[in-house]
Design a protein around this motif. Sequence first.
Motif, PDB file in Angstrom:
ATOM      1  N   GLN A 105     -12.148 -64.718  24.493  1.00  0.00           N
ATOM      2  CA  GLN A 105     -13.099 -65.069  25.545  1.00  0.00           C
ATOM      3  C   GLN A 105     -12.434 -66.072  26.474  1.00  0.00           C
ATOM      4  OE1 GLN A 105     -16.687 -66.334  23.586  1.00  0.00           O
ATOM      5  NE2 GLN A 105     -17.376 -64.234  23.322  1.00  0.00           N
ATOM      6  N   GLY A 106     -11.789 -65.550  27.486  1.00  0.00           N
ATOM      7  CA  GLY A 106     -11.094 -66.400  28.442  1.00  0.00           C
ATOM      8  C   GLY A 106      -9.904 -67.092  27.805  1.00  0.00           C
ATOM      9  N   VAL A 107      -9.716 -68.352  28.152  1.00  0.00           N
ATOM     10  CA  VAL A 107      -8.598 -69.120  27.609  1.00  0.00           C
ATOM     11  C   VAL A 107      -9.061 -70.051  26.490  1.00  0.00           C
ATOM     12  CG1 VAL A 107      -7.201 -69.020  29.707  1.00  0.00           C
ATOM     13  CG2 VAL A 107      -8.884 -70.849  29.421  1.00  0.00           C
ATOM     14  N   SER A 108     -10.244 -69.810  25.984  1.00  0.00           N
ATOM     15  CA  SER A 108     -10.773 -70.655  24.909  1.00  0.00           C
ATOM     16  C   SER A 108     -10.218 -70.206  23.559  1.00  0.00           C
ATOM     17  CB  SER A 108     -12.298 -70.581  24.892  1.00  0.00           C
ATOM     18  OG  SER A 108     -12.713 -69.291  24.507  1.00  0.00           O
ATOM     19  N   ARG A 109     -10.622 -70.913  22.518  1.00  0.00           N
ATOM     20  CA  ARG A 109     -10.236 -70.558  21.158  1.00  0.00           C
ATOM     21  C   ARG A 109     -11.282 -69.664  20.502  1.00  0.00           C
ATOM     22  NH1 ARG A 109      -9.799 -76.046  21.107  1.00  0.00           N
ATOM     23  NH2 ARG A 109     -11.393 -76.156  19.495  1.00  0.00           N
ATOM     24  N   ALA A 110     -12.135 -69.066  21.312  1.00  0.00           N
ATOM     25  CA  ALA A 110     -13.200 -68.188  20.795  1.00  0.00           C
ATOM     26  C   ALA A 110     -12.707 -66.741  20.776  1.00  0.00           C
ATOM     27  CB  ALA A 110     -14.449 -68.312  21.636  1.00  0.00           C
ATOM     28  N   ILE A 111     -13.032 -66.052  19.694  1.00  0.00           N
ATOM     29  CA  ILE A 111     -12.696 -64.641  19.545  1.00  0.00           C
ATOM     30  C   ILE A 111     -13.996 -63.887  19.332  1.00  0.00           C
ATOM     31  CG2 ILE A 111     -11.495 -62.927  18.144  1.00  0.00           C
ATOM     32  CD1 ILE A 111      -9.528 -65.100  17.320  1.00  0.00           C
ATOM     33  N   GLU A 112     -14.193 -62.839  20.107  1.00  0.00           N
ATOM     34  CA  GLU A 112     -15.387 -62.009  19.968  1.00  0.00           C
ATOM     35  C   GLU A 112     -15.031 -60.741  19.195  1.00  0.00           C
ATOM     36  OE1 GLU A 112     -18.895 -60.559  22.858  1.00  0.00           O
ATOM     37  OE2 GLU A 112     -16.906 -59.849  23.400  1.00  0.00           O
ATOM     38  N   ILE A 113     -15.833 -60.445  18.187  1.00  0.00           N
ATOM     39  CA  ILE A 113     -15.640 -59.256  17.368  1.00  0.00           C
ATOM     40  C   ILE A 113     -16.848 -58.360  17.576  1.00  0.00           C
ATOM     41  CG2 ILE A 113     -15.273 -58.357  15.054  1.00  0.00           C
ATOM     42  CD1 ILE A 113     -14.339 -61.237  14.321  1.00  0.00           C
ATOM     43  N   VAL A 114     -16.588 -57.106  17.931  1.00  0.00           N
ATOM     44  CA  VAL A 114     -17.665 -56.129  18.144  1.00  0.00           C
ATOM     45  C   VAL A 114     -17.377 -54.939  17.239  1.00  0.00           C
ATOM     46  CG1 VAL A 114     -18.850 -54.682  19.821  1.00  0.00           C
ATOM     47  CG2 VAL A 114     -17.894 -56.860  20.539  1.00  0.00           C
ATOM     48  N   PHE A 115     -18.378 -54.557  16.472  1.00  0.00           N
ATOM     49  CA  PHE A 115     -18.246 -53.356  15.633  1.00  0.00           C
ATOM     50  C   PHE A 115     -19.390 -52.424  15.978  1.00  0.00           C
ATOM     51  CE2 PHE A 115     -18.619 -50.713  11.869  1.00  0.00           C
ATOM     52  CZ  PHE A 115     -17.299 -50.327  11.712  1.00  0.00           C
ATOM     53  N   ARG A 116     -19.036 -51.171  16.250  1.00  0.00           N
ATOM     54  CA  ARG A 116     -20.029 -50.165  16.628  1.00  0.00           C
ATOM     55  C   ARG A 116     -20.197 -49.212  15.500  1.00  0.00           C
ATOM     56  NH1 ARG A 116     -19.857 -45.022  18.942  1.00  0.00           N
ATOM     57  NH2 ARG A 116     -17.639 -45.018  19.034  1.00  0.00           N
ATOM     58  N   ILE A 153      -9.172 -45.804   7.850  1.00  0.00           N
ATOM     59  CA  ILE A 153      -8.763 -46.994   8.596  1.00  0.00           C
ATOM     60  C   ILE A 153      -8.749 -46.700  10.088  1.00  0.00           C
ATOM     61  CG2 ILE A 153      -6.818 -48.551   9.045  1.00  0.00           C
ATOM     62  CD1 ILE A 153      -6.214 -48.379   6.032  1.00  0.00           C
ATOM     63  N   SER A 154      -8.262 -45.520  10.466  1.00  0.00           N
ATOM     64  CA  SER A 154      -8.249 -45.144  11.887  1.00  0.00           C
ATOM     65  C   SER A 154      -9.670 -45.057  12.438  1.00  0.00           C
ATOM     66  CB  SER A 154      -7.538 -43.809  12.075  1.00  0.00           C
ATOM     67  OG  SER A 154      -6.194 -43.908  11.721  1.00  0.00           O
ATOM     68  N   ALA A 155     -10.573 -44.453  11.673  1.00  0.00           N
ATOM     69  CA  ALA A 155     -11.971 -44.351  12.113  1.00  0.00           C
ATOM     70  C   ALA A 155     -12.605 -45.734  12.216  1.00  0.00           C
ATOM     71  CB  ALA A 155     -12.761 -43.472  11.149  1.00  0.00           C
ATOM     72  N   PHE A 156     -12.286 -46.606  11.264  1.00  0.00           N
ATOM     73  CA  PHE A 156     -12.800 -47.972  11.283  1.00  0.00           C
ATOM     74  C   PHE A 156     -12.255 -48.725  12.492  1.00  0.00           C
ATOM     75  CE2 PHE A 156     -12.657 -52.449  10.048  1.00  0.00           C
ATOM     76  CZ  PHE A 156     -13.941 -52.657   9.589  1.00  0.00           C
ATOM     77  N   ALA A 157     -10.972 -48.569  12.773  1.00  0.00           N
ATOM     78  CA  ALA A 157     -10.330 -49.278  13.887  1.00  0.00           C
ATOM     79  C   ALA A 157     -10.879 -48.823  15.238  1.00  0.00           C
ATOM     80  CB  ALA A 157      -8.827 -49.084  13.828  1.00  0.00           C
ATOM     81  N   LYS A 158     -11.285 -47.555  15.350  1.00  0.00           N
ATOM     82  CA  LYS A 158     -11.859 -47.068  16.612  1.00  0.00           C
ATOM     83  C   LYS A 158     -13.174 -47.774  16.925  1.00  0.00           C
ATOM     84  CE  LYS A 158      -9.912 -42.439  16.481  1.00  0.00           C
ATOM     85  NZ  LYS A 158     -10.215 -41.019  16.307  1.00  0.00           N
ATOM     86  N   ASN A 159     -13.898 -48.174  15.901  1.00  0.00           N
ATOM     87  CA  ASN A 159     -15.195 -48.817  16.088  1.00  0.00           C
ATOM     88  C   ASN A 159     -15.106 -50.338  16.191  1.00  0.00           C
ATOM     89  OD1 ASN A 159     -16.614 -46.377  15.977  1.00  0.00           O
ATOM     90  ND2 ASN A 159     -16.638 -46.424  13.756  1.00  0.00           N
ATOM     91  N   LEU A 160     -13.912 -50.884  15.990  1.00  0.00           N
ATOM     92  CA  LEU A 160     -13.732 -52.331  15.995  1.00  0.00           C
ATOM     93  C   LEU A 160     -13.051 -52.775  17.286  1.00  0.00           C
ATOM     94  CD1 LEU A 160     -13.865 -54.990  14.295  1.00  0.00           C
ATOM     95  CD2 LEU A 160     -11.538 -54.458  13.559  1.00  0.00           C
ATOM     96  N   ALA A 161     -13.597 -53.818  17.908  1.00  0.00           N
ATOM     97  CA  ALA A 161     -12.978 -54.403  19.098  1.00  0.00           C
ATOM     98  C   ALA A 161     -12.888 -55.908  18.896  1.00  0.00           C
ATOM     99  CB  ALA A 161     -13.801 -54.093  20.340  1.00  0.00           C
ATOM    100  N   VAL A 162     -11.687 -56.450  19.078  1.00  0.00           N
ATOM    101  CA  VAL A 162     -11.455 -57.886  18.939  1.00  0.00           C
ATOM    102  C   VAL A 162     -10.888 -58.376  20.260  1.00  0.00           C
ATOM    103  CG1 VAL A 162     -10.235 -59.670  17.655  1.00  0.00           C
ATOM    104  CG2 VAL A 162     -11.002 -57.618  16.476  1.00  0.00           C
ATOM    105  N   ASN A 163     -11.599 -59.315  20.904  1.00  0.00           N
ATOM    106  CA  ASN A 163     -11.203 -59.797  22.227  1.00  0.00           C
ATOM    107  C   ASN A 163     -11.295 -61.307  22.283  1.00  0.00           C
ATOM    108  OD1 ASN A 163     -11.104 -57.089  23.316  1.00  0.00           O
ATOM    109  ND2 ASN A 163     -13.325 -57.145  23.303  1.00  0.00           N
TER     110      ASN A 163
END
Length: 146
Positions: free
Chosen positions: A135-146, A123-133
Amino acid sequence: MASDTQNAIQNGNVPDVFEVLRVLLRYKKLMVQIMLGCMSIGFLIIMMLPNYYKAYATIVLNEQSINISDYQNILSGMKMDSMSVQTEMKILNSHSLALETLRKAELMKHPEYASVQNEDEAISAFAKNLAVNTQGVSRAIEIVFR
């Protein structure tokens, strides 16, 4: 057409096959150098490229309707949009969702996770590769997995 070919051969306008091979052999060293140069440049480019890739996804949350009478007094000025975006971000970053993803996608069998000893390390290794941000003040969420 056959007569044109015969006339060209008689006049000496058609190159001799052996002459063409002699010219190619004369420039053999240059051709090998160019080929090796191109292969070297290609090898350097491949070695300099990162060995990982990123997957991007953007989620847009739907507006939620609230069926609470006089909810202004209850929430005291808090916006439901910012609360729901933060809640969704917490869910996407949660350990339980990461563990479920690891199990369903069978990532524990993947070579990247072969060195982990238990599920917490995975889970720790998975979480290091996951980024959830957001996008400004909108209701959009960007998910990036490396």
